[in-house]
Design a protein around this motif. Structure first.
Motif, PDB file in Angstrom:
ATOM      1  N   VAL A  54       0.835  -1.202   0.000  1.00 12.85           N
ATOM      2  CA  VAL A  54       0.000   0.000   0.000  1.00 12.85           C
ATOM      3  C   VAL A  54       0.872   1.257   0.000  1.00 12.85           C
ATOM      4  N   SER A  55       1.986   1.223   0.712  1.00 11.98           N
ATOM      5  CA  SER A  55       2.853   2.403   0.782  1.00 11.98           C
ATOM      6  C   SER A  55       3.561   2.695  -0.537  1.00 11.98           C
ATOM      7  N   LYS A  56       3.603   1.720  -1.436  1.00 12.62           N
ATOM      8  CA  LYS A  56       4.230   1.933  -2.745  1.00 12.62           C
ATOM      9  C   LYS A  56       3.300   2.655  -3.720  1.00 12.62           C
ATOM     10  N   ILE A  57       2.005   2.707  -3.432  1.00 17.96           N
ATOM     11  CA  ILE A  57       1.036   3.374  -4.307  1.00 17.96           C
ATOM     12  C   ILE A  57       1.012   4.844  -3.910  1.00 17.96           C
ATOM     13  N   VAL A  58       1.489   5.696  -4.827  1.00 18.50           N
ATOM     14  CA  VAL A  58       1.769   7.086  -4.480  1.00 18.50           C
ATOM     15  C   VAL A  58       1.039   8.025  -5.449  1.00 18.50           C
ATOM     16  N   PRO A  59       0.443   9.104  -4.940  1.00 19.93           N
ATOM     17  CA  PRO A  59      -0.166  10.104  -5.834  1.00 19.93           C
ATOM     18  C   PRO A  59       0.906  10.754  -6.716  1.00 19.93           C
ATOM     19  N   ARG A  60       0.499  11.243  -7.864  1.00 21.18           N
ATOM     20  CA  ARG A  60       1.440  11.802  -8.844  1.00 21.18           C
ATOM     21  C   ARG A  60       2.329  12.903  -8.270  1.00 21.18           C
ATOM     22  N   ASP A  61       1.735  13.857  -7.564  1.00 19.47           N
ATOM     23  CA  ASP A  61       2.545  14.978  -7.066  1.00 19.47           C
ATOM     24  C   ASP A  61       3.593  14.517  -6.049  1.00 19.47           C
ATOM     25  N   ALA A  62       3.235  13.599  -5.174  1.00 17.74           N
ATOM     26  CA  ALA A  62       4.190  13.075  -4.191  1.00 17.74           C
ATOM     27  C   ALA A  62       5.269  12.239  -4.879  1.00 17.74           C
ATOM     28  N   LEU A  63       4.884  11.501  -5.906  1.00 17.96           N
ATOM     29  CA  LEU A  63       5.840  10.655  -6.621  1.00 17.96           C
ATOM     30  C   LEU A  63       6.909  11.503  -7.281  1.00 17.96           C
ATOM     31  N   LEU A  99      12.080   1.243 -10.047  1.00 17.14           N
ATOM     32  CA  LEU A  99      11.022   0.934 -11.017  1.00 17.14           C
ATOM     33  C   LEU A  99       9.706   1.565 -10.571  1.00 17.14           C
ATOM     34  N   VAL A 100       9.201   2.432 -11.435  1.00 13.92           N
ATOM     35  CA  VAL A 100       7.898   3.072 -11.254  1.00 13.92           C
ATOM     36  C   VAL A 100       6.952   2.457 -12.272  1.00 13.92           C
ATOM     37  N   VAL A 101       5.767   2.056 -11.819  1.00 11.00           N
ATOM     38  CA  VAL A 101       4.790   1.456 -12.729  1.00 11.00           C
ATOM     39  C   VAL A 101       3.522   2.299 -12.734  1.00 11.00           C
ATOM     40  N   GLY A 102       3.155   2.764 -13.919  1.00 16.41           N
ATOM     41  CA  GLY A 102       1.892   3.455 -14.104  1.00 16.41           C
ATOM     42  C   GLY A 102       0.811   2.431 -14.402  1.00 16.41           C
ATOM     43  N   VAL A 103      -0.286   2.497 -13.660  1.00 10.90           N
ATOM     44  CA  VAL A 103      -1.415   1.584 -13.839  1.00 10.90           C
ATOM     45  C   VAL A 103      -2.609   2.405 -14.326  1.00 10.90           C
ATOM     46  N   ASN A 104      -3.169   2.006 -15.465  1.00 12.28           N
ATOM     47  CA  ASN A 104      -4.345   2.699 -15.992  1.00 12.28           C
ATOM     48  C   ASN A 104      -5.491   2.638 -14.989  1.00 12.28           C
ATOM     49  N   ASP A 105      -6.167   3.776 -14.780  1.00 13.15           N
ATOM     50  CA  ASP A 105      -7.337   3.755 -13.905  1.00 13.15           C
ATOM     51  C   ASP A 105      -8.499   3.087 -14.635  1.00 13.15           C
ATOM     52  N   GLU A 140      -9.265  -0.548 -10.174  1.00 12.03           N
ATOM     53  CA  GLU A 140      -7.944   0.092 -10.187  1.00 12.03           C
ATOM     54  C   GLU A 140      -7.175  -0.099  -8.884  1.00 12.03           C
ATOM     55  N   ASN A 141      -7.867  -0.085  -7.759  1.00 10.27           N
ATOM     56  CA  ASN A 141      -7.161  -0.250  -6.482  1.00 10.27           C
ATOM     57  C   ASN A 141      -6.597  -1.663  -6.333  1.00 10.27           C
ATOM     58  N   ALA A 142      -7.353  -2.667  -6.771  1.00  7.84           N
ATOM     59  CA  ALA A 142      -6.870  -4.052  -6.714  1.00  7.84           C
ATOM     60  C   ALA A 142      -5.687  -4.236  -7.658  1.00  7.84           C
ATOM     61  N   ARG A 143      -5.786  -3.690  -8.868  1.00  7.34           N
ATOM     62  CA  ARG A 143      -4.696  -3.833  -9.832  1.00  7.34           C
ATOM     63  C   ARG A 143      -3.442  -3.120  -9.356  1.00  7.34           C
ATOM     64  N   ALA A 144      -3.601  -1.923  -8.797  1.00  8.29           N
ATOM     65  CA  ALA A 144      -2.444  -1.183  -8.272  1.00  8.29           C
ATOM     66  C   ALA A 144      -1.805  -1.946  -7.114  1.00  8.29           C
ATOM     67  N   PHE A 145      -2.616  -2.528  -6.244  1.00 14.65           N
ATOM     68  CA  PHE A 145      -2.097  -3.287  -5.106  1.00 14.65           C
ATOM     69  C   PHE A 145      -1.319  -4.510  -5.572  1.00 14.65           C
ATOM     70  N   VAL A 172       9.047  -3.834  -7.798  1.00 14.15           N
ATOM     71  CA  VAL A 172       8.369  -2.561  -8.043  1.00 14.15           C
ATOM     72  C   VAL A 172       8.580  -1.640  -6.838  1.00 14.15           C
ATOM     73  N   ASP A 173       9.044  -0.417  -7.120  1.00 16.55           N
ATOM     74  CA  ASP A 173       9.276   0.551  -6.048  1.00 16.55           C
ATOM     75  C   ASP A 173       8.092   1.478  -5.820  1.00 16.55           C
ATOM     76  N   TYR A 174       7.446   1.904  -6.910  1.00 13.29           N
ATOM     77  CA  TYR A 174       6.311   2.817  -6.806  1.00 13.29           C
ATOM     78  C   TYR A 174       5.271   2.466  -7.870  1.00 13.29           C
ATOM     79  N   VAL A 175       4.012   2.726  -7.515  1.00 13.84           N
ATOM     80  CA  VAL A 175       2.898   2.570  -8.451  1.00 13.84           C
ATOM     81  C   VAL A 175       2.113   3.869  -8.437  1.00 13.84           C
ATOM     82  N   VAL A 176       1.718   4.301  -9.626  1.00 14.92           N
ATOM     83  CA  VAL A 176       0.905   5.507  -9.750  1.00 14.92           C
ATOM     84  C   VAL A 176      -0.237   5.212 -10.715  1.00 14.92           C
ATOM     85  N   LEU A 177      -1.445   5.614 -10.352  1.00 18.84           N
ATOM     86  CA  LEU A 177      -2.604   5.475 -11.239  1.00 18.84           C
ATOM     87  C   LEU A 177      -2.640   6.662 -12.197  1.00 18.84           C
TER      88      LEU A 177
END
Length: 163
Positions: free
Chosen positions: A5-14, A56-62, A79-84, A92-97
């Motif tokens: 969960v901590s790896k899923i980061v909003p765009r501005d914070a990322l 590694l940053v992974v963008g996940v389509n919403d 989207e939340n399940a896929r990002a998780f 994977v270090d970070y995920v962003v929707l």
């Protein structure tokens, strides 16, 4: 669970986090996809992408962009399940929707060193190739041959259900 969960980061914070990594001289790799039911092809793609750099940053389509790209009945997982699921992967270090149809805006915002795309692309067919070139981002085609897809997985399941 908390680590994923901590790896899923909003765009501005990322963007801020990645600037810190770059200051330390770490190379940032960006990969993206829908990941609507994670399969072996996704894992091989992300593992190969990880080898291109340090972070590694992974963008996940919403959900809305998956519906636009894949059509009715998709996504299967929200989207939340896929990002998780993607965030739970060790490499994977970070995920962003994201909601756009391609990742040009994310490349502009995040400025990774490498933009990793799967083997269903060539250097000439990557939708973001002009943006990547303008920003000095190297495009890497990674992963195994595109022998796996969510669509074919669903077709196999449908056929098995009717046999």
């Amino acid at each position: 669970m908390r680590e994923a969960v901590s790896k899923i980061v909003p765009r501005d914070a990322l963007k801020q986090k990645l600037m810190e990594h770059k200051r330390r001289g770490e190379r940032i790799v960006f990969a993206n996809g829908c990941f609507d039911t994670l399969h072996v092809g996704h894992i091989r793609y992300l593992e190969s992408a990880r080898q291109e750099g340090d972070i590694l940053v992974v963008g996940v389509n919403d959900d809305s962009s998956v519906r636009t790209l894949k059509g009715p009945g998709r996504p299967i997982l929200d989207e939340n399940a896929r990002a998780f699921l993607v965030a739970a992967l060790r490499g994977v270090d970070y995920v962003v929707l994201f909601s756009e149809s391609n990742v040009e805006a994310l490349l502009e915002e995040l400025r990774p060193d490498v933009h990793a795309k799967g083997t269903d692309y060539t250097a000439e067919t990557v939708p973001e190739r002009a943006t990547a070139a303008r920003l000095g981002i190297r495009v890497a085609i990674v992963g195994d041959p595109k022998d796996h897809s969510t669509r074919s997985l669903f077709e196999t399941i449908r056929k098995a259900a009717h046999d």
